[in-house]
Write a protein that holds these residues in place. Sequence first.
Motif, PDB file in Angstrom:
ATOM      1  N   ASP A 132      79.351 -82.635  18.692  1.00  0.00           N
ATOM      2  CA  ASP A 132      80.720 -82.591  18.172  1.00  0.00           C
ATOM      3  C   ASP A 132      81.108 -81.222  17.620  1.00  0.00           C
ATOM      4  O   ASP A 132      82.262 -80.993  17.255  1.00  0.00           O
ATOM      5  CB  ASP A 132      80.923 -83.661  17.093  1.00  0.00           C
ATOM      6  N   GLY A 170      78.265 -81.045  13.348  1.00  0.00           N
ATOM      7  CA  GLY A 170      76.924 -81.328  12.852  1.00  0.00           C
ATOM      8  C   GLY A 170      75.945 -80.265  13.324  1.00  0.00           C
ATOM      9  O   GLY A 170      76.297 -79.339  14.065  1.00  0.00           O
ATOM     10  N   ASP A 211      74.640 -84.883  10.488  1.00  0.00           N
ATOM     11  CA  ASP A 211      76.029 -85.045  10.903  1.00  0.00           C
ATOM     12  C   ASP A 211      76.962 -84.357   9.907  1.00  0.00           C
ATOM     13  O   ASP A 211      76.548 -83.917   8.824  1.00  0.00           O
ATOM     14  CB  ASP A 211      76.401 -86.514  11.113  1.00  0.00           C
TER      15      ASP A 211
END
Length: 442
Positions: A407, A410, A234
């Motif tokens: 997203d 990441g 992440d």
Amino acid sequence: MSTDIQVEIIHKETITPSSPTLPHHKVVELSFLDQFIPEVYVPLILFYPNHTDGEVDTNHQSLIAEKCGILKASLSKTLTQFYPLAGKFQYNDSFCCDDRGAAFIVARVNCRISRILENPDTEMLKCLFPAAVGSTQALTGHLLLVQINFFECGGMAIAISISHKVADAFTFSTFIKSWSAAALVPSSTTDHPVVPADFGAAAFLYPPQDFLNSPKPLVEFIQGKCITRRLVFDASRIAALKSKAASASVPNPTRVEVVSALIWKCAMEASRSNLGSIRPSLWCQAVNMRKRSGQAFTENILGNFVWRFAAMTVESEVDLQSLVTALRKSIEDFKVNYPNGLTVENAYQLIKESGNFFAREGVDNYNCTSWCWLPLYETNFGWGKPYWVSFPSLQLKNIVILMDAKDGNGIETSLTFLEEDMAKVESNKELLAYGALNPTVI
């Protein structure tokens, strides 16, 4: 994942281009870069949950018919533009664009889509694909194969296998983008004819070479008793990893550099531990040549337009900083040595010097491809963007694939190593401090 999940093929057909391929596009000459690519399939799967309320009966044929109708019509239009995908590969100098079409398969899966998203299983994902990675066109009959998987809940997964001989990651992504864009245009809409892309442009800069036109490919991926694992980094962990990997030589490493260096370090340690000896370790990274050719027209060229740079270490002890520095130096050297991209003579010389760098004796070879920055999570066929985009288990030794997490910050990785090496890699405390091993997608 439970073995009681079953995939039932309920329909097969061939989708041909909506318009015949133009006479001057009937034969597409392979470039030198195409010739160098092994004949394997590149797989990708996109998951689309059902966003409507309530349950959906698996026998609800109207749902399947509606979505398949959209996908087939838009695929037919897209094949007019991407005409080599509907053709035949003629080893190893050209494509015969005879409009034979692409395979289109519809399957029903006897579970809800959440069953897979809650506990992803790269081995199970292979059941959702129309072709194995190591297949050839002679076996499948097509350069492009699509399998539409419908789940009990109404969710679906689109699995695509595309011959690497005709497409690299950029071309694959461009094809998917064009296909989904065509799906959003109502079939009743009158629009301008689709303009075919020029797939033969790469051969202008990199003409095919007779020495590559032989039954035996120059480069082959090594298969073996391998395991594929999914590891997700992440954004916050990548930021911490960047801080740890930064040095005076590379004060601002990229996220691809630090993730690559960490995986390389852990894989190297695993191999050396299992072998009981230290030997050179080579990290080969794909390079998109579209912006390195010195020619403006190559920025959106289709086909295969990639080469590789290689970083090597022979040190007995390695750390993140030194590996990041090695990766950065290798790409900088590549830019300096080939400011306008490789010539055929350059590439041939590199091949002679390195031999088959996928299978050199006495050297650990790791081959990495980055799909980061490709807009795969923007793929909307009319029912929203994908919830998850991934790869199945590959069974090809020492292959690392990086792609953006959902997203966009990441990185999700697919790692394929020998079983004995993977056992040490997946338990490496340093690796697990930054990456999550197969986290739930939901």
